[in-house]
Design an enzyme around this catalytic site. Structure first.
Site, mmCIF file in Angstrom:
data_model
loop_
_atom_site.group_PDB
_atom_site.id
_atom_site.type_symbol
_atom_site.label_atom_id
_atom_site.label_comp_id
_atom_site.label_asym_id
_atom_site.label_seq_id
_atom_site.Cartn_x
_atom_site.Cartn_y
_atom_site.Cartn_z
ATOM 1 N N GLY A 76 0.846 -1.208 0.000
ATOM 2 C CA GLY A 76 0.000 0.000 0.000
ATOM 3 C C GLY A 76 0.868 1.239 0.000
ATOM 4 O O GLY A 76 0.507 2.277 0.567
ATOM 5 N N GLY B 211 -0.398 4.756 -0.920
ATOM 6 C CA GLY B 211 -1.585 5.235 -0.211
ATOM 7 C C GLY B 211 -1.248 6.349 0.774
ATOM 8 O O GLY B 211 -0.096 6.782 0.883
ATOM 9 N N GLN B 212 -2.265 6.781 1.491
ATOM 10 C CA GLN B 212 -2.098 7.953 2.370
ATOM 11 C C GLN B 212 -1.041 7.717 3.452
ATOM 12 O O GLN B 212 -0.213 8.582 3.713
ATOM 13 C CB GLN B 212 -3.443 8.311 3.032
ATOM 14 C CG GLN B 212 -3.404 9.641 3.751
ATOM 15 C CD GLN B 212 -4.590 9.869 4.682
ATOM 16 O OE1 GLN B 212 -5.350 8.947 4.972
ATOM 17 N NE2 GLN B 212 -4.746 11.092 5.147
ATOM 18 N N TYR C 289 -15.987 -2.571 5.221
ATOM 19 C CA TYR C 289 -14.676 -2.131 5.712
ATOM 20 C C TYR C 289 -14.490 -2.596 7.165
ATOM 21 O O TYR C 289 -13.454 -3.163 7.528
ATOM 22 C CB TYR C 289 -14.619 -0.606 5.614
ATOM 23 C CG TYR C 289 -13.333 0.039 6.054
ATOM 24 C CD1 TYR C 289 -12.179 -0.083 5.297
ATOM 25 C CD2 TYR C 289 -13.289 0.812 7.216
ATOM 26 C CE1 TYR C 289 -11.002 0.535 5.685
ATOM 27 C CE2 TYR C 289 -12.119 1.435 7.609
ATOM 28 C CZ TYR C 289 -10.979 1.300 6.843
ATOM 29 O OH TYR C 289 -9.818 1.925 7.244
ATOM 30 N N LYS D 21 -12.020 -5.293 8.850
ATOM 31 C CA LYS D 21 -11.062 -4.865 9.885
ATOM 32 C C LYS D 21 -11.145 -5.775 11.115
ATOM 33 O O LYS D 21 -10.127 -6.162 11.672
ATOM 34 C CB LYS D 21 -11.287 -3.401 10.292
ATOM 35 C CG LYS D 21 -10.806 -2.381 9.267
ATOM 36 C CD LYS D 21 -9.301 -2.461 9.032
ATOM 37 C CE LYS D 21 -8.798 -1.380 8.105
ATOM 38 N NZ LYS D 21 -7.435 -1.654 7.583
#
Ligand code: SER
Length: 318
Positions: A8, A11-12, A142, A146
């Site tokens: 990732g 990503g942020q 989501y 998680k």
């Protein structure tokens, strides 16, 4: 040392974590892997970059073997609103991708960091001072992924001794890259809009209170948890961590202190509003504070000042 892999990577969180890891451990010890082709420019320029689809276990295995990886920060995942738009893909990437990483980690004795989220809670969890151990019945894909991830990581530690660790991140505010498809994205978009347009239309209603964290604290939380002596940890994969909790109005008022002409209006997106309404107002992160000394450095005031400063410089460079 054995190398560190970050999935990732574009990503942020990845965009900010990779330079921090390179600075701490040396560029040649960090391997960035993202689903995109190697970015043409930017922070991933120097050092290793691999294009990786985490759903492909053989590809995960090849990279971990080839680069002699000892630690994995597994960040590849779809954010909440994107996951609601394509729940099947979200399960595949967020759960099967993690399972692939854990399986390879088990065989090659790697440590694994996997972020969970405020999204792991649901409408029946206590909203205020949400305890670390409490009811978790999320109503989003989501969140379902998680919670599954938290349990999978616990399982791999308990049954196979894989050194898995993780936090439940709140909404992350950053200037390095913009989040895509999240419910807390407004808290990043608002800064771009404040500097560029002096106004912002928010997709959450003005009272929606959520936990948030500024990116330097988030990066430090991940690295500190991975570095702490194992003996100190009673828990492992689902540490609540937070720095601040605010509503869009409160954030807008703080921005107005720096940019007086800034104004905010609201056009609520029902999908993201429903997601936000199912999440806590503020988590209790005392377990992280006690077990590994977690301590945020930024509050809303200092975060807003720093964000505006950093982002102004960035926008002038573009
Ligand atoms: N920032 C995430 C999202 O909004 C929450 O973990 O999806």
């Amino acid at each position: 040392m054995k190398r560190i892999l970050v999935t990732g990577a574009t990503g942020q969180i990845g965009t900010a974590l990779i330079p921090a890891l390179k600075q701490k451990y040396g560029s040649s010890n960090v391997v960035a892997a993202g689903h995109k082709k190697k970015p043409e420019s930017g922070l991933q320029d120097k050092g290793y970059y691999e294009t990786l689809d985490v759903r492909n276990r053989n590809a995960v295995k090849r990279i971990i073997k080839e680069y002699e990886i000892g630690t994995i920060y597994h960040l590849a995942s779809l954010l909440s609103a994107k996951a609601e738009a394509d729940p099947q893909l979200a399960w595949d990437v967020n759960v099967n991708g993690l399972h692939n990483v854990l399986e390879v980690a088990r065989n090659r004795e790697c440590k694994v960091f996997h972020p969970s989220s405020i999204g792991a809670f649901g409408p029946t969890s206590p909203r205020d001072n949400t305890p670390q151990t409490t009811i978790q019945r999320p109503t989003t894909m989501y969140g379902v992924a998680k919670v599954t991830g938290e349990l999978l990581c616990d399982y791999y530690f308990q049954h196979y001794g894989v050194d898995t660790r993780g936090v439940r991140f709140p909404g992350i505010i950053s200037h390095e890259s913009v989040p895509v498809g999240g419910t807390t994205d407004y808290a990043v978009e608002i800064f771009y809009a404040a500097l560029q347009e002096k106004k912002y239309t928010c997709f959450l209603n003005q009272e929606t209170r959520l936990d948030m964290m500024y990116i330097p604290d988030a990066i430090r939380a991940a690295i500190e948890l991975m570095e702490v002596e194992e003996e100190k940890l009673v828990d492992r994969n689902a540490f609540n961590v937070t720095s601040m909790s605010f509503s869009p109005t409160e954030l807008a008022n703080e921005i107005k202190k720096q940019i007086p002409e800034f104004s905010i209006t609201y056009e609520v997106d029902p999908v993201r509003q429903a997601i936000a309404d199912s999440w806590p107002n503020r988590m209790d992160d005392s377990a992280a504070r006690q077990q590994w000394g977690w301590q945020p450095r930024y509050d809303m005031d200092s975060m807003v000042q720093d964000m505006l400063e950093k982002l102004s410089v960035k926008l002038q460079e573009v």
